[in-house]
Design a protein around this motif. Structure first.
Motif, PDB file in Angstrom:
ATOM      1  N   THR A 170       0.859  -1.176   0.000  1.00 33.29           N
ATOM      2  CA  THR A 170       0.000   0.000   0.000  1.00 33.29           C
ATOM      3  C   THR A 170       0.899   1.230   0.000  1.00 33.29           C
ATOM      4  O   THR A 170       1.763   1.373   0.876  1.00 33.29           O
ATOM      5  CB  THR A 170      -0.922   0.028   1.227  1.00 33.29           C
ATOM      6  N   THR A 180       1.029   5.342   0.148  1.00 31.35           N
ATOM      7  CA  THR A 180       0.220   6.481   0.576  1.00 31.35           C
ATOM      8  C   THR A 180       0.956   7.780   0.312  1.00 31.35           C
ATOM      9  O   THR A 180       2.150   7.905   0.615  1.00 31.35           O
ATOM     10  CB  THR A 180      -0.106   6.373   2.077  1.00 31.35           C
ATOM     11  N   GLU A 223      -3.856  10.264   0.808  1.00 31.91           N
ATOM     12  CA  GLU A 223      -4.598   9.389  -0.086  1.00 31.91           C
ATOM     13  C   GLU A 223      -3.733   8.209  -0.523  1.00 31.91           C
ATOM     14  O   GLU A 223      -2.511   8.327  -0.646  1.00 31.91           O
ATOM     15  CB  GLU A 223      -5.070  10.170  -1.317  1.00 31.91           C
ATOM     16  N   VAL A 224      -4.383   7.084  -0.760  1.00 35.91           N
ATOM     17  CA  VAL A 224      -3.683   5.894  -1.237  1.00 35.91           C
ATOM     18  C   VAL A 224      -3.387   6.068  -2.728  1.00 35.91           C
ATOM     19  O   VAL A 224      -4.296   6.241  -3.542  1.00 35.91           O
ATOM     20  CB  VAL A 224      -4.516   4.627  -0.993  1.00 35.91           C
ATOM     21  N   GLU A 261      -2.593   0.307  -4.252  1.00 35.46           N
ATOM     22  CA  GLU A 261      -2.599  -0.832  -3.348  1.00 35.46           C
ATOM     23  C   GLU A 261      -2.779  -2.077  -4.189  1.00 35.46           C
ATOM     24  O   GLU A 261      -3.801  -2.227  -4.875  1.00 35.46           O
ATOM     25  CB  GLU A 261      -3.722  -0.726  -2.319  1.00 35.46           C
TER      26      GLU A 261
END
Length: 418
Positions: free
Chosen positions: A81, A83, A89-90, A93
Motif C-alpha cells: 500500500t 500512501t 490518499e492511497v 494498493e
C-alpha cells in the motif's frame, strides 16, 4: 516508507486464527508454530524510469535453523500500500509478484519482486500533476507466509509470527550524504573513494528537473532532499564505478530547488553557487574541473549558471533544456547574446520528439548560437528495449551514451579542464 507493519491474520467468529491454521497446517501439529518477529527491509533501485522497490529482505533469528532448500518463490505473498504523505490518499494498493526467493550471505531471505518499466506497484514516487512535483510515497509492505519453512535436522517447521518494516534501502541513493547550505538550500553529496589527483578531485554539479524541487505552495511545506536522486539516474550515473574511473574520482553535488529553477533563475543562481563554494571549501576539489549538468529545468539552470558565472565551469551539459520565449516574456530566459557569449565547452542533448520542451526551439536554437558546442539530437528516447517519453533524454547521459568523434560524453567531460 517508514510505516511499521504486522502479519495479516484471519478472523473467524471473532477469534484470531493462528499461523498454523492460516498456513493450512493442522492445529495439532507440534512442529508448526510462530517463531517471533521478522524485519522486512524494502530494497530499491533507481531504474531508467525512476526508483522502484525491487526486492524485500526478511531477517529473523528464527531463520538460522531453516533448511534453505525449503524456501521457494511461493513461500511468501506480498501486498503493498503506497500512501501520499501530503494528502493521505492511497496512491496504489496491489499485490507484488514474487519472482524468486533466495538467501543473503547473512542468512536473511531475499524476495525478488517483479519490476521494470510498465510494472505497477514498485514506484517510490508519485507525480502530482497539478503541482508539477514528485513526492516520496509512504510504502507499507504486508507479508503473508503461505507455506511453512522446514527446520534443519528435523527440528520442526518454522513460521514467522510477525513482520515489521524498516526503512527503504537504496545503496546508490544512500551513498549521497545529506546537507543544506547556510542559506538553507538542500543538497546531496557523493564523495569519491580517493581524493582525486594532486590538485584534488573533479566536481560534477547535477541540477534536477522541475518535478524534483520542493513544494511550498497550496498549504504544503514539502522539501525532502530526496527526489533529486530518486526520480532518475541523472546524478547517480556520475557516481557509478564506470564514471568514477573515468574522472579519477569525482564528487557529485545534487542541490534541490525549493520550487523549480525556472521560476526564479536569478534568485537560484547565487544559491547554487553557494552550495558549490561550500563543497569546494570543505573538500579537496580541483577548481579547474567543475562541471555543470542539468535536465529540463536543470538544463535551463546549467545554461543560467554559465551565463552568470562564465569562468567557473570546465564543461556544461544542458539536457532537454529550456531557454525561454525569445521575446523574454516568460519567467525563464537565456538571451541570444548570453548564448553567443558562452565560451564554456558545451554539449547539448535532447530528443527530437520531446513534447515538453521543443528540441528545435530550445536545444537546437542554443546549439546554433553557442560557438563550438556539440549537440546529440536523438530521434526518441529508447533504452534497454523500452521507449520512454521523448523528454527523458537524461537517460542517455546517465548511461554515457552520447558520443562525438569517437568520444563519449563522460570521457569528454573528464578530459576537459577550465
Amino acid at each position: 516508507m517508514r510505516t511499521p507493519i504486522t502479519r495479516r491474520t484471519l478472523l473467524v467468529s471473532g477469534a484470531t486464527v493462528g499461523a498454523s491454521a492460516l498456513l493450512g497446517v493442522p492445529a495439532a501439529s507440534a512442529g508448526a508454530r510462530e517463531q517471533g518477529d521478522a524485519l522486512v527491509t524494502p530494497v530499491a533501485e533507481v531504474l531508467d524510469g525512476g526508483e522502484q522497490v525491487t526486492s524485500l529482505v526478511v531477517s529473523s533469528p528464527a531463520l538460522s535453523r531453516v533448511e534453505r532448500s525449503s524456501l521457494t518463490a511461493s513461500t511468501f505473498a506480498v501486498r503493498v500500500t503506497a500512501t501520499n504523505p501530503l494528502s493521505g490518499e492511497v496512491a496504489y494498493e496491489l499485490d507484488r509478484l514474487v519472482t524468486a526467493a533466495g538467501w543473503t550471505r547473512r542468512g536473511a531471505i531475499r524476495l525478488e519482486l517483479e519490476h521494470g518499466w510498465g510494472v505497477d506497484g514498485g514506484g517510490t514516487l508519485q507525480y502530482l500533476g497539478e503541482h508539477g512535483r514528485n513526492v516520496v510515497l509512504d510504502l507499507d509492505h504486508a507479508i503473508t507466509q503461505l507455506e511453512p519453512l522446514r527446520g534443519s535436522g528435523g527440528s520442526g517447521e518454522v513460521v514467522l509470527g510477525s513482520f515489521r518494516q524498516g526503512r527503504v534501502s537504496d545503496a546508490e541513493v544512500d551513498a549521497f550524504t545529506r546537507h543544506a547550505t547556510a542559506s538553507g538550500l538542500n543538497y546531496r553529496l557523493f564523495s569519491p573513494a580517493g581524493g582525486g589527483g594532486r590538485d584534488g578531485a573533479a566536481l560534477v554539479v547535477w541540477l534536477h528537473g522541475g518535478g524534483e524541487g520542493g513544494l511550498r505552495t497550496g498549504g504544503y511545506d514539502y522539501y525532502d532532499n530526496e527526489t533529486q536522486l530518486r526520480a532518475n539516474r541523472g546524478a547517480l550515473g556520475f557516481a557509478t564505478p564506470e564514471a568514477q574511473d573515468l574522472f579519477g574520482g569525482a564528487y557529485v553535488l545534487a542541490p534541490q530547488a525549493t520550487s523549480a529553477w525556472m521560476l526564479d533563475g536569478d534568485g537560484f543562481a547565487p544559491l547554487v553557487l553557494e552550495a558549490i563554494e561550500e563543497v569546494v571549501a570543505t573538500h579537496r576539489i580541483d577548481v579547474d574541473r567543475i562541471h555543470v549538468v542539468g535536465c529540463s529545468n536543470g538544463g535551463y539552470m546549467s545554461l543560467k549558471m554559465v551565463a552568470e558565472h562564465p569562468g567557473t565551469f570546465a564543461t556544461s551539459v544542458p539536457i532537454c533544456c529550456g531557454i525561454g520565449a525569445r521575446d523574454g516574456s516568460g519567467r525563464y530566459f537565456i538571451s541570444d547574446d548570453e548564448l553567443a557569449a558562452m565560451t564554456t565547452p558545451t554539449w547539448l542533448v535532447a530528443a527530437a520528439n520531446d513534447t515538453t520542451l521543443d528540441a528545435e526551439a530550445n536545444t537546437v536554437h542554443a546549439h546554433e548560437r553557442i560557438d563550438g558546442s556539440i549537440m546529440s539530437l536523438y530521434d526518441d528516447v529508447t533504452w534497454g528495449g523500452n521507449t520512454f517519453p521523448g523528454h527523458w533524454s537524461w537517460i542517455y547521459v546517465a548511461r554515457n551514451d552520447p558520443h562525438h568523434d569517437g568520444v563519449r560524453i563522460w570521457e569528454w567531460m573528464a578530459a576537459t579542464r577550465r
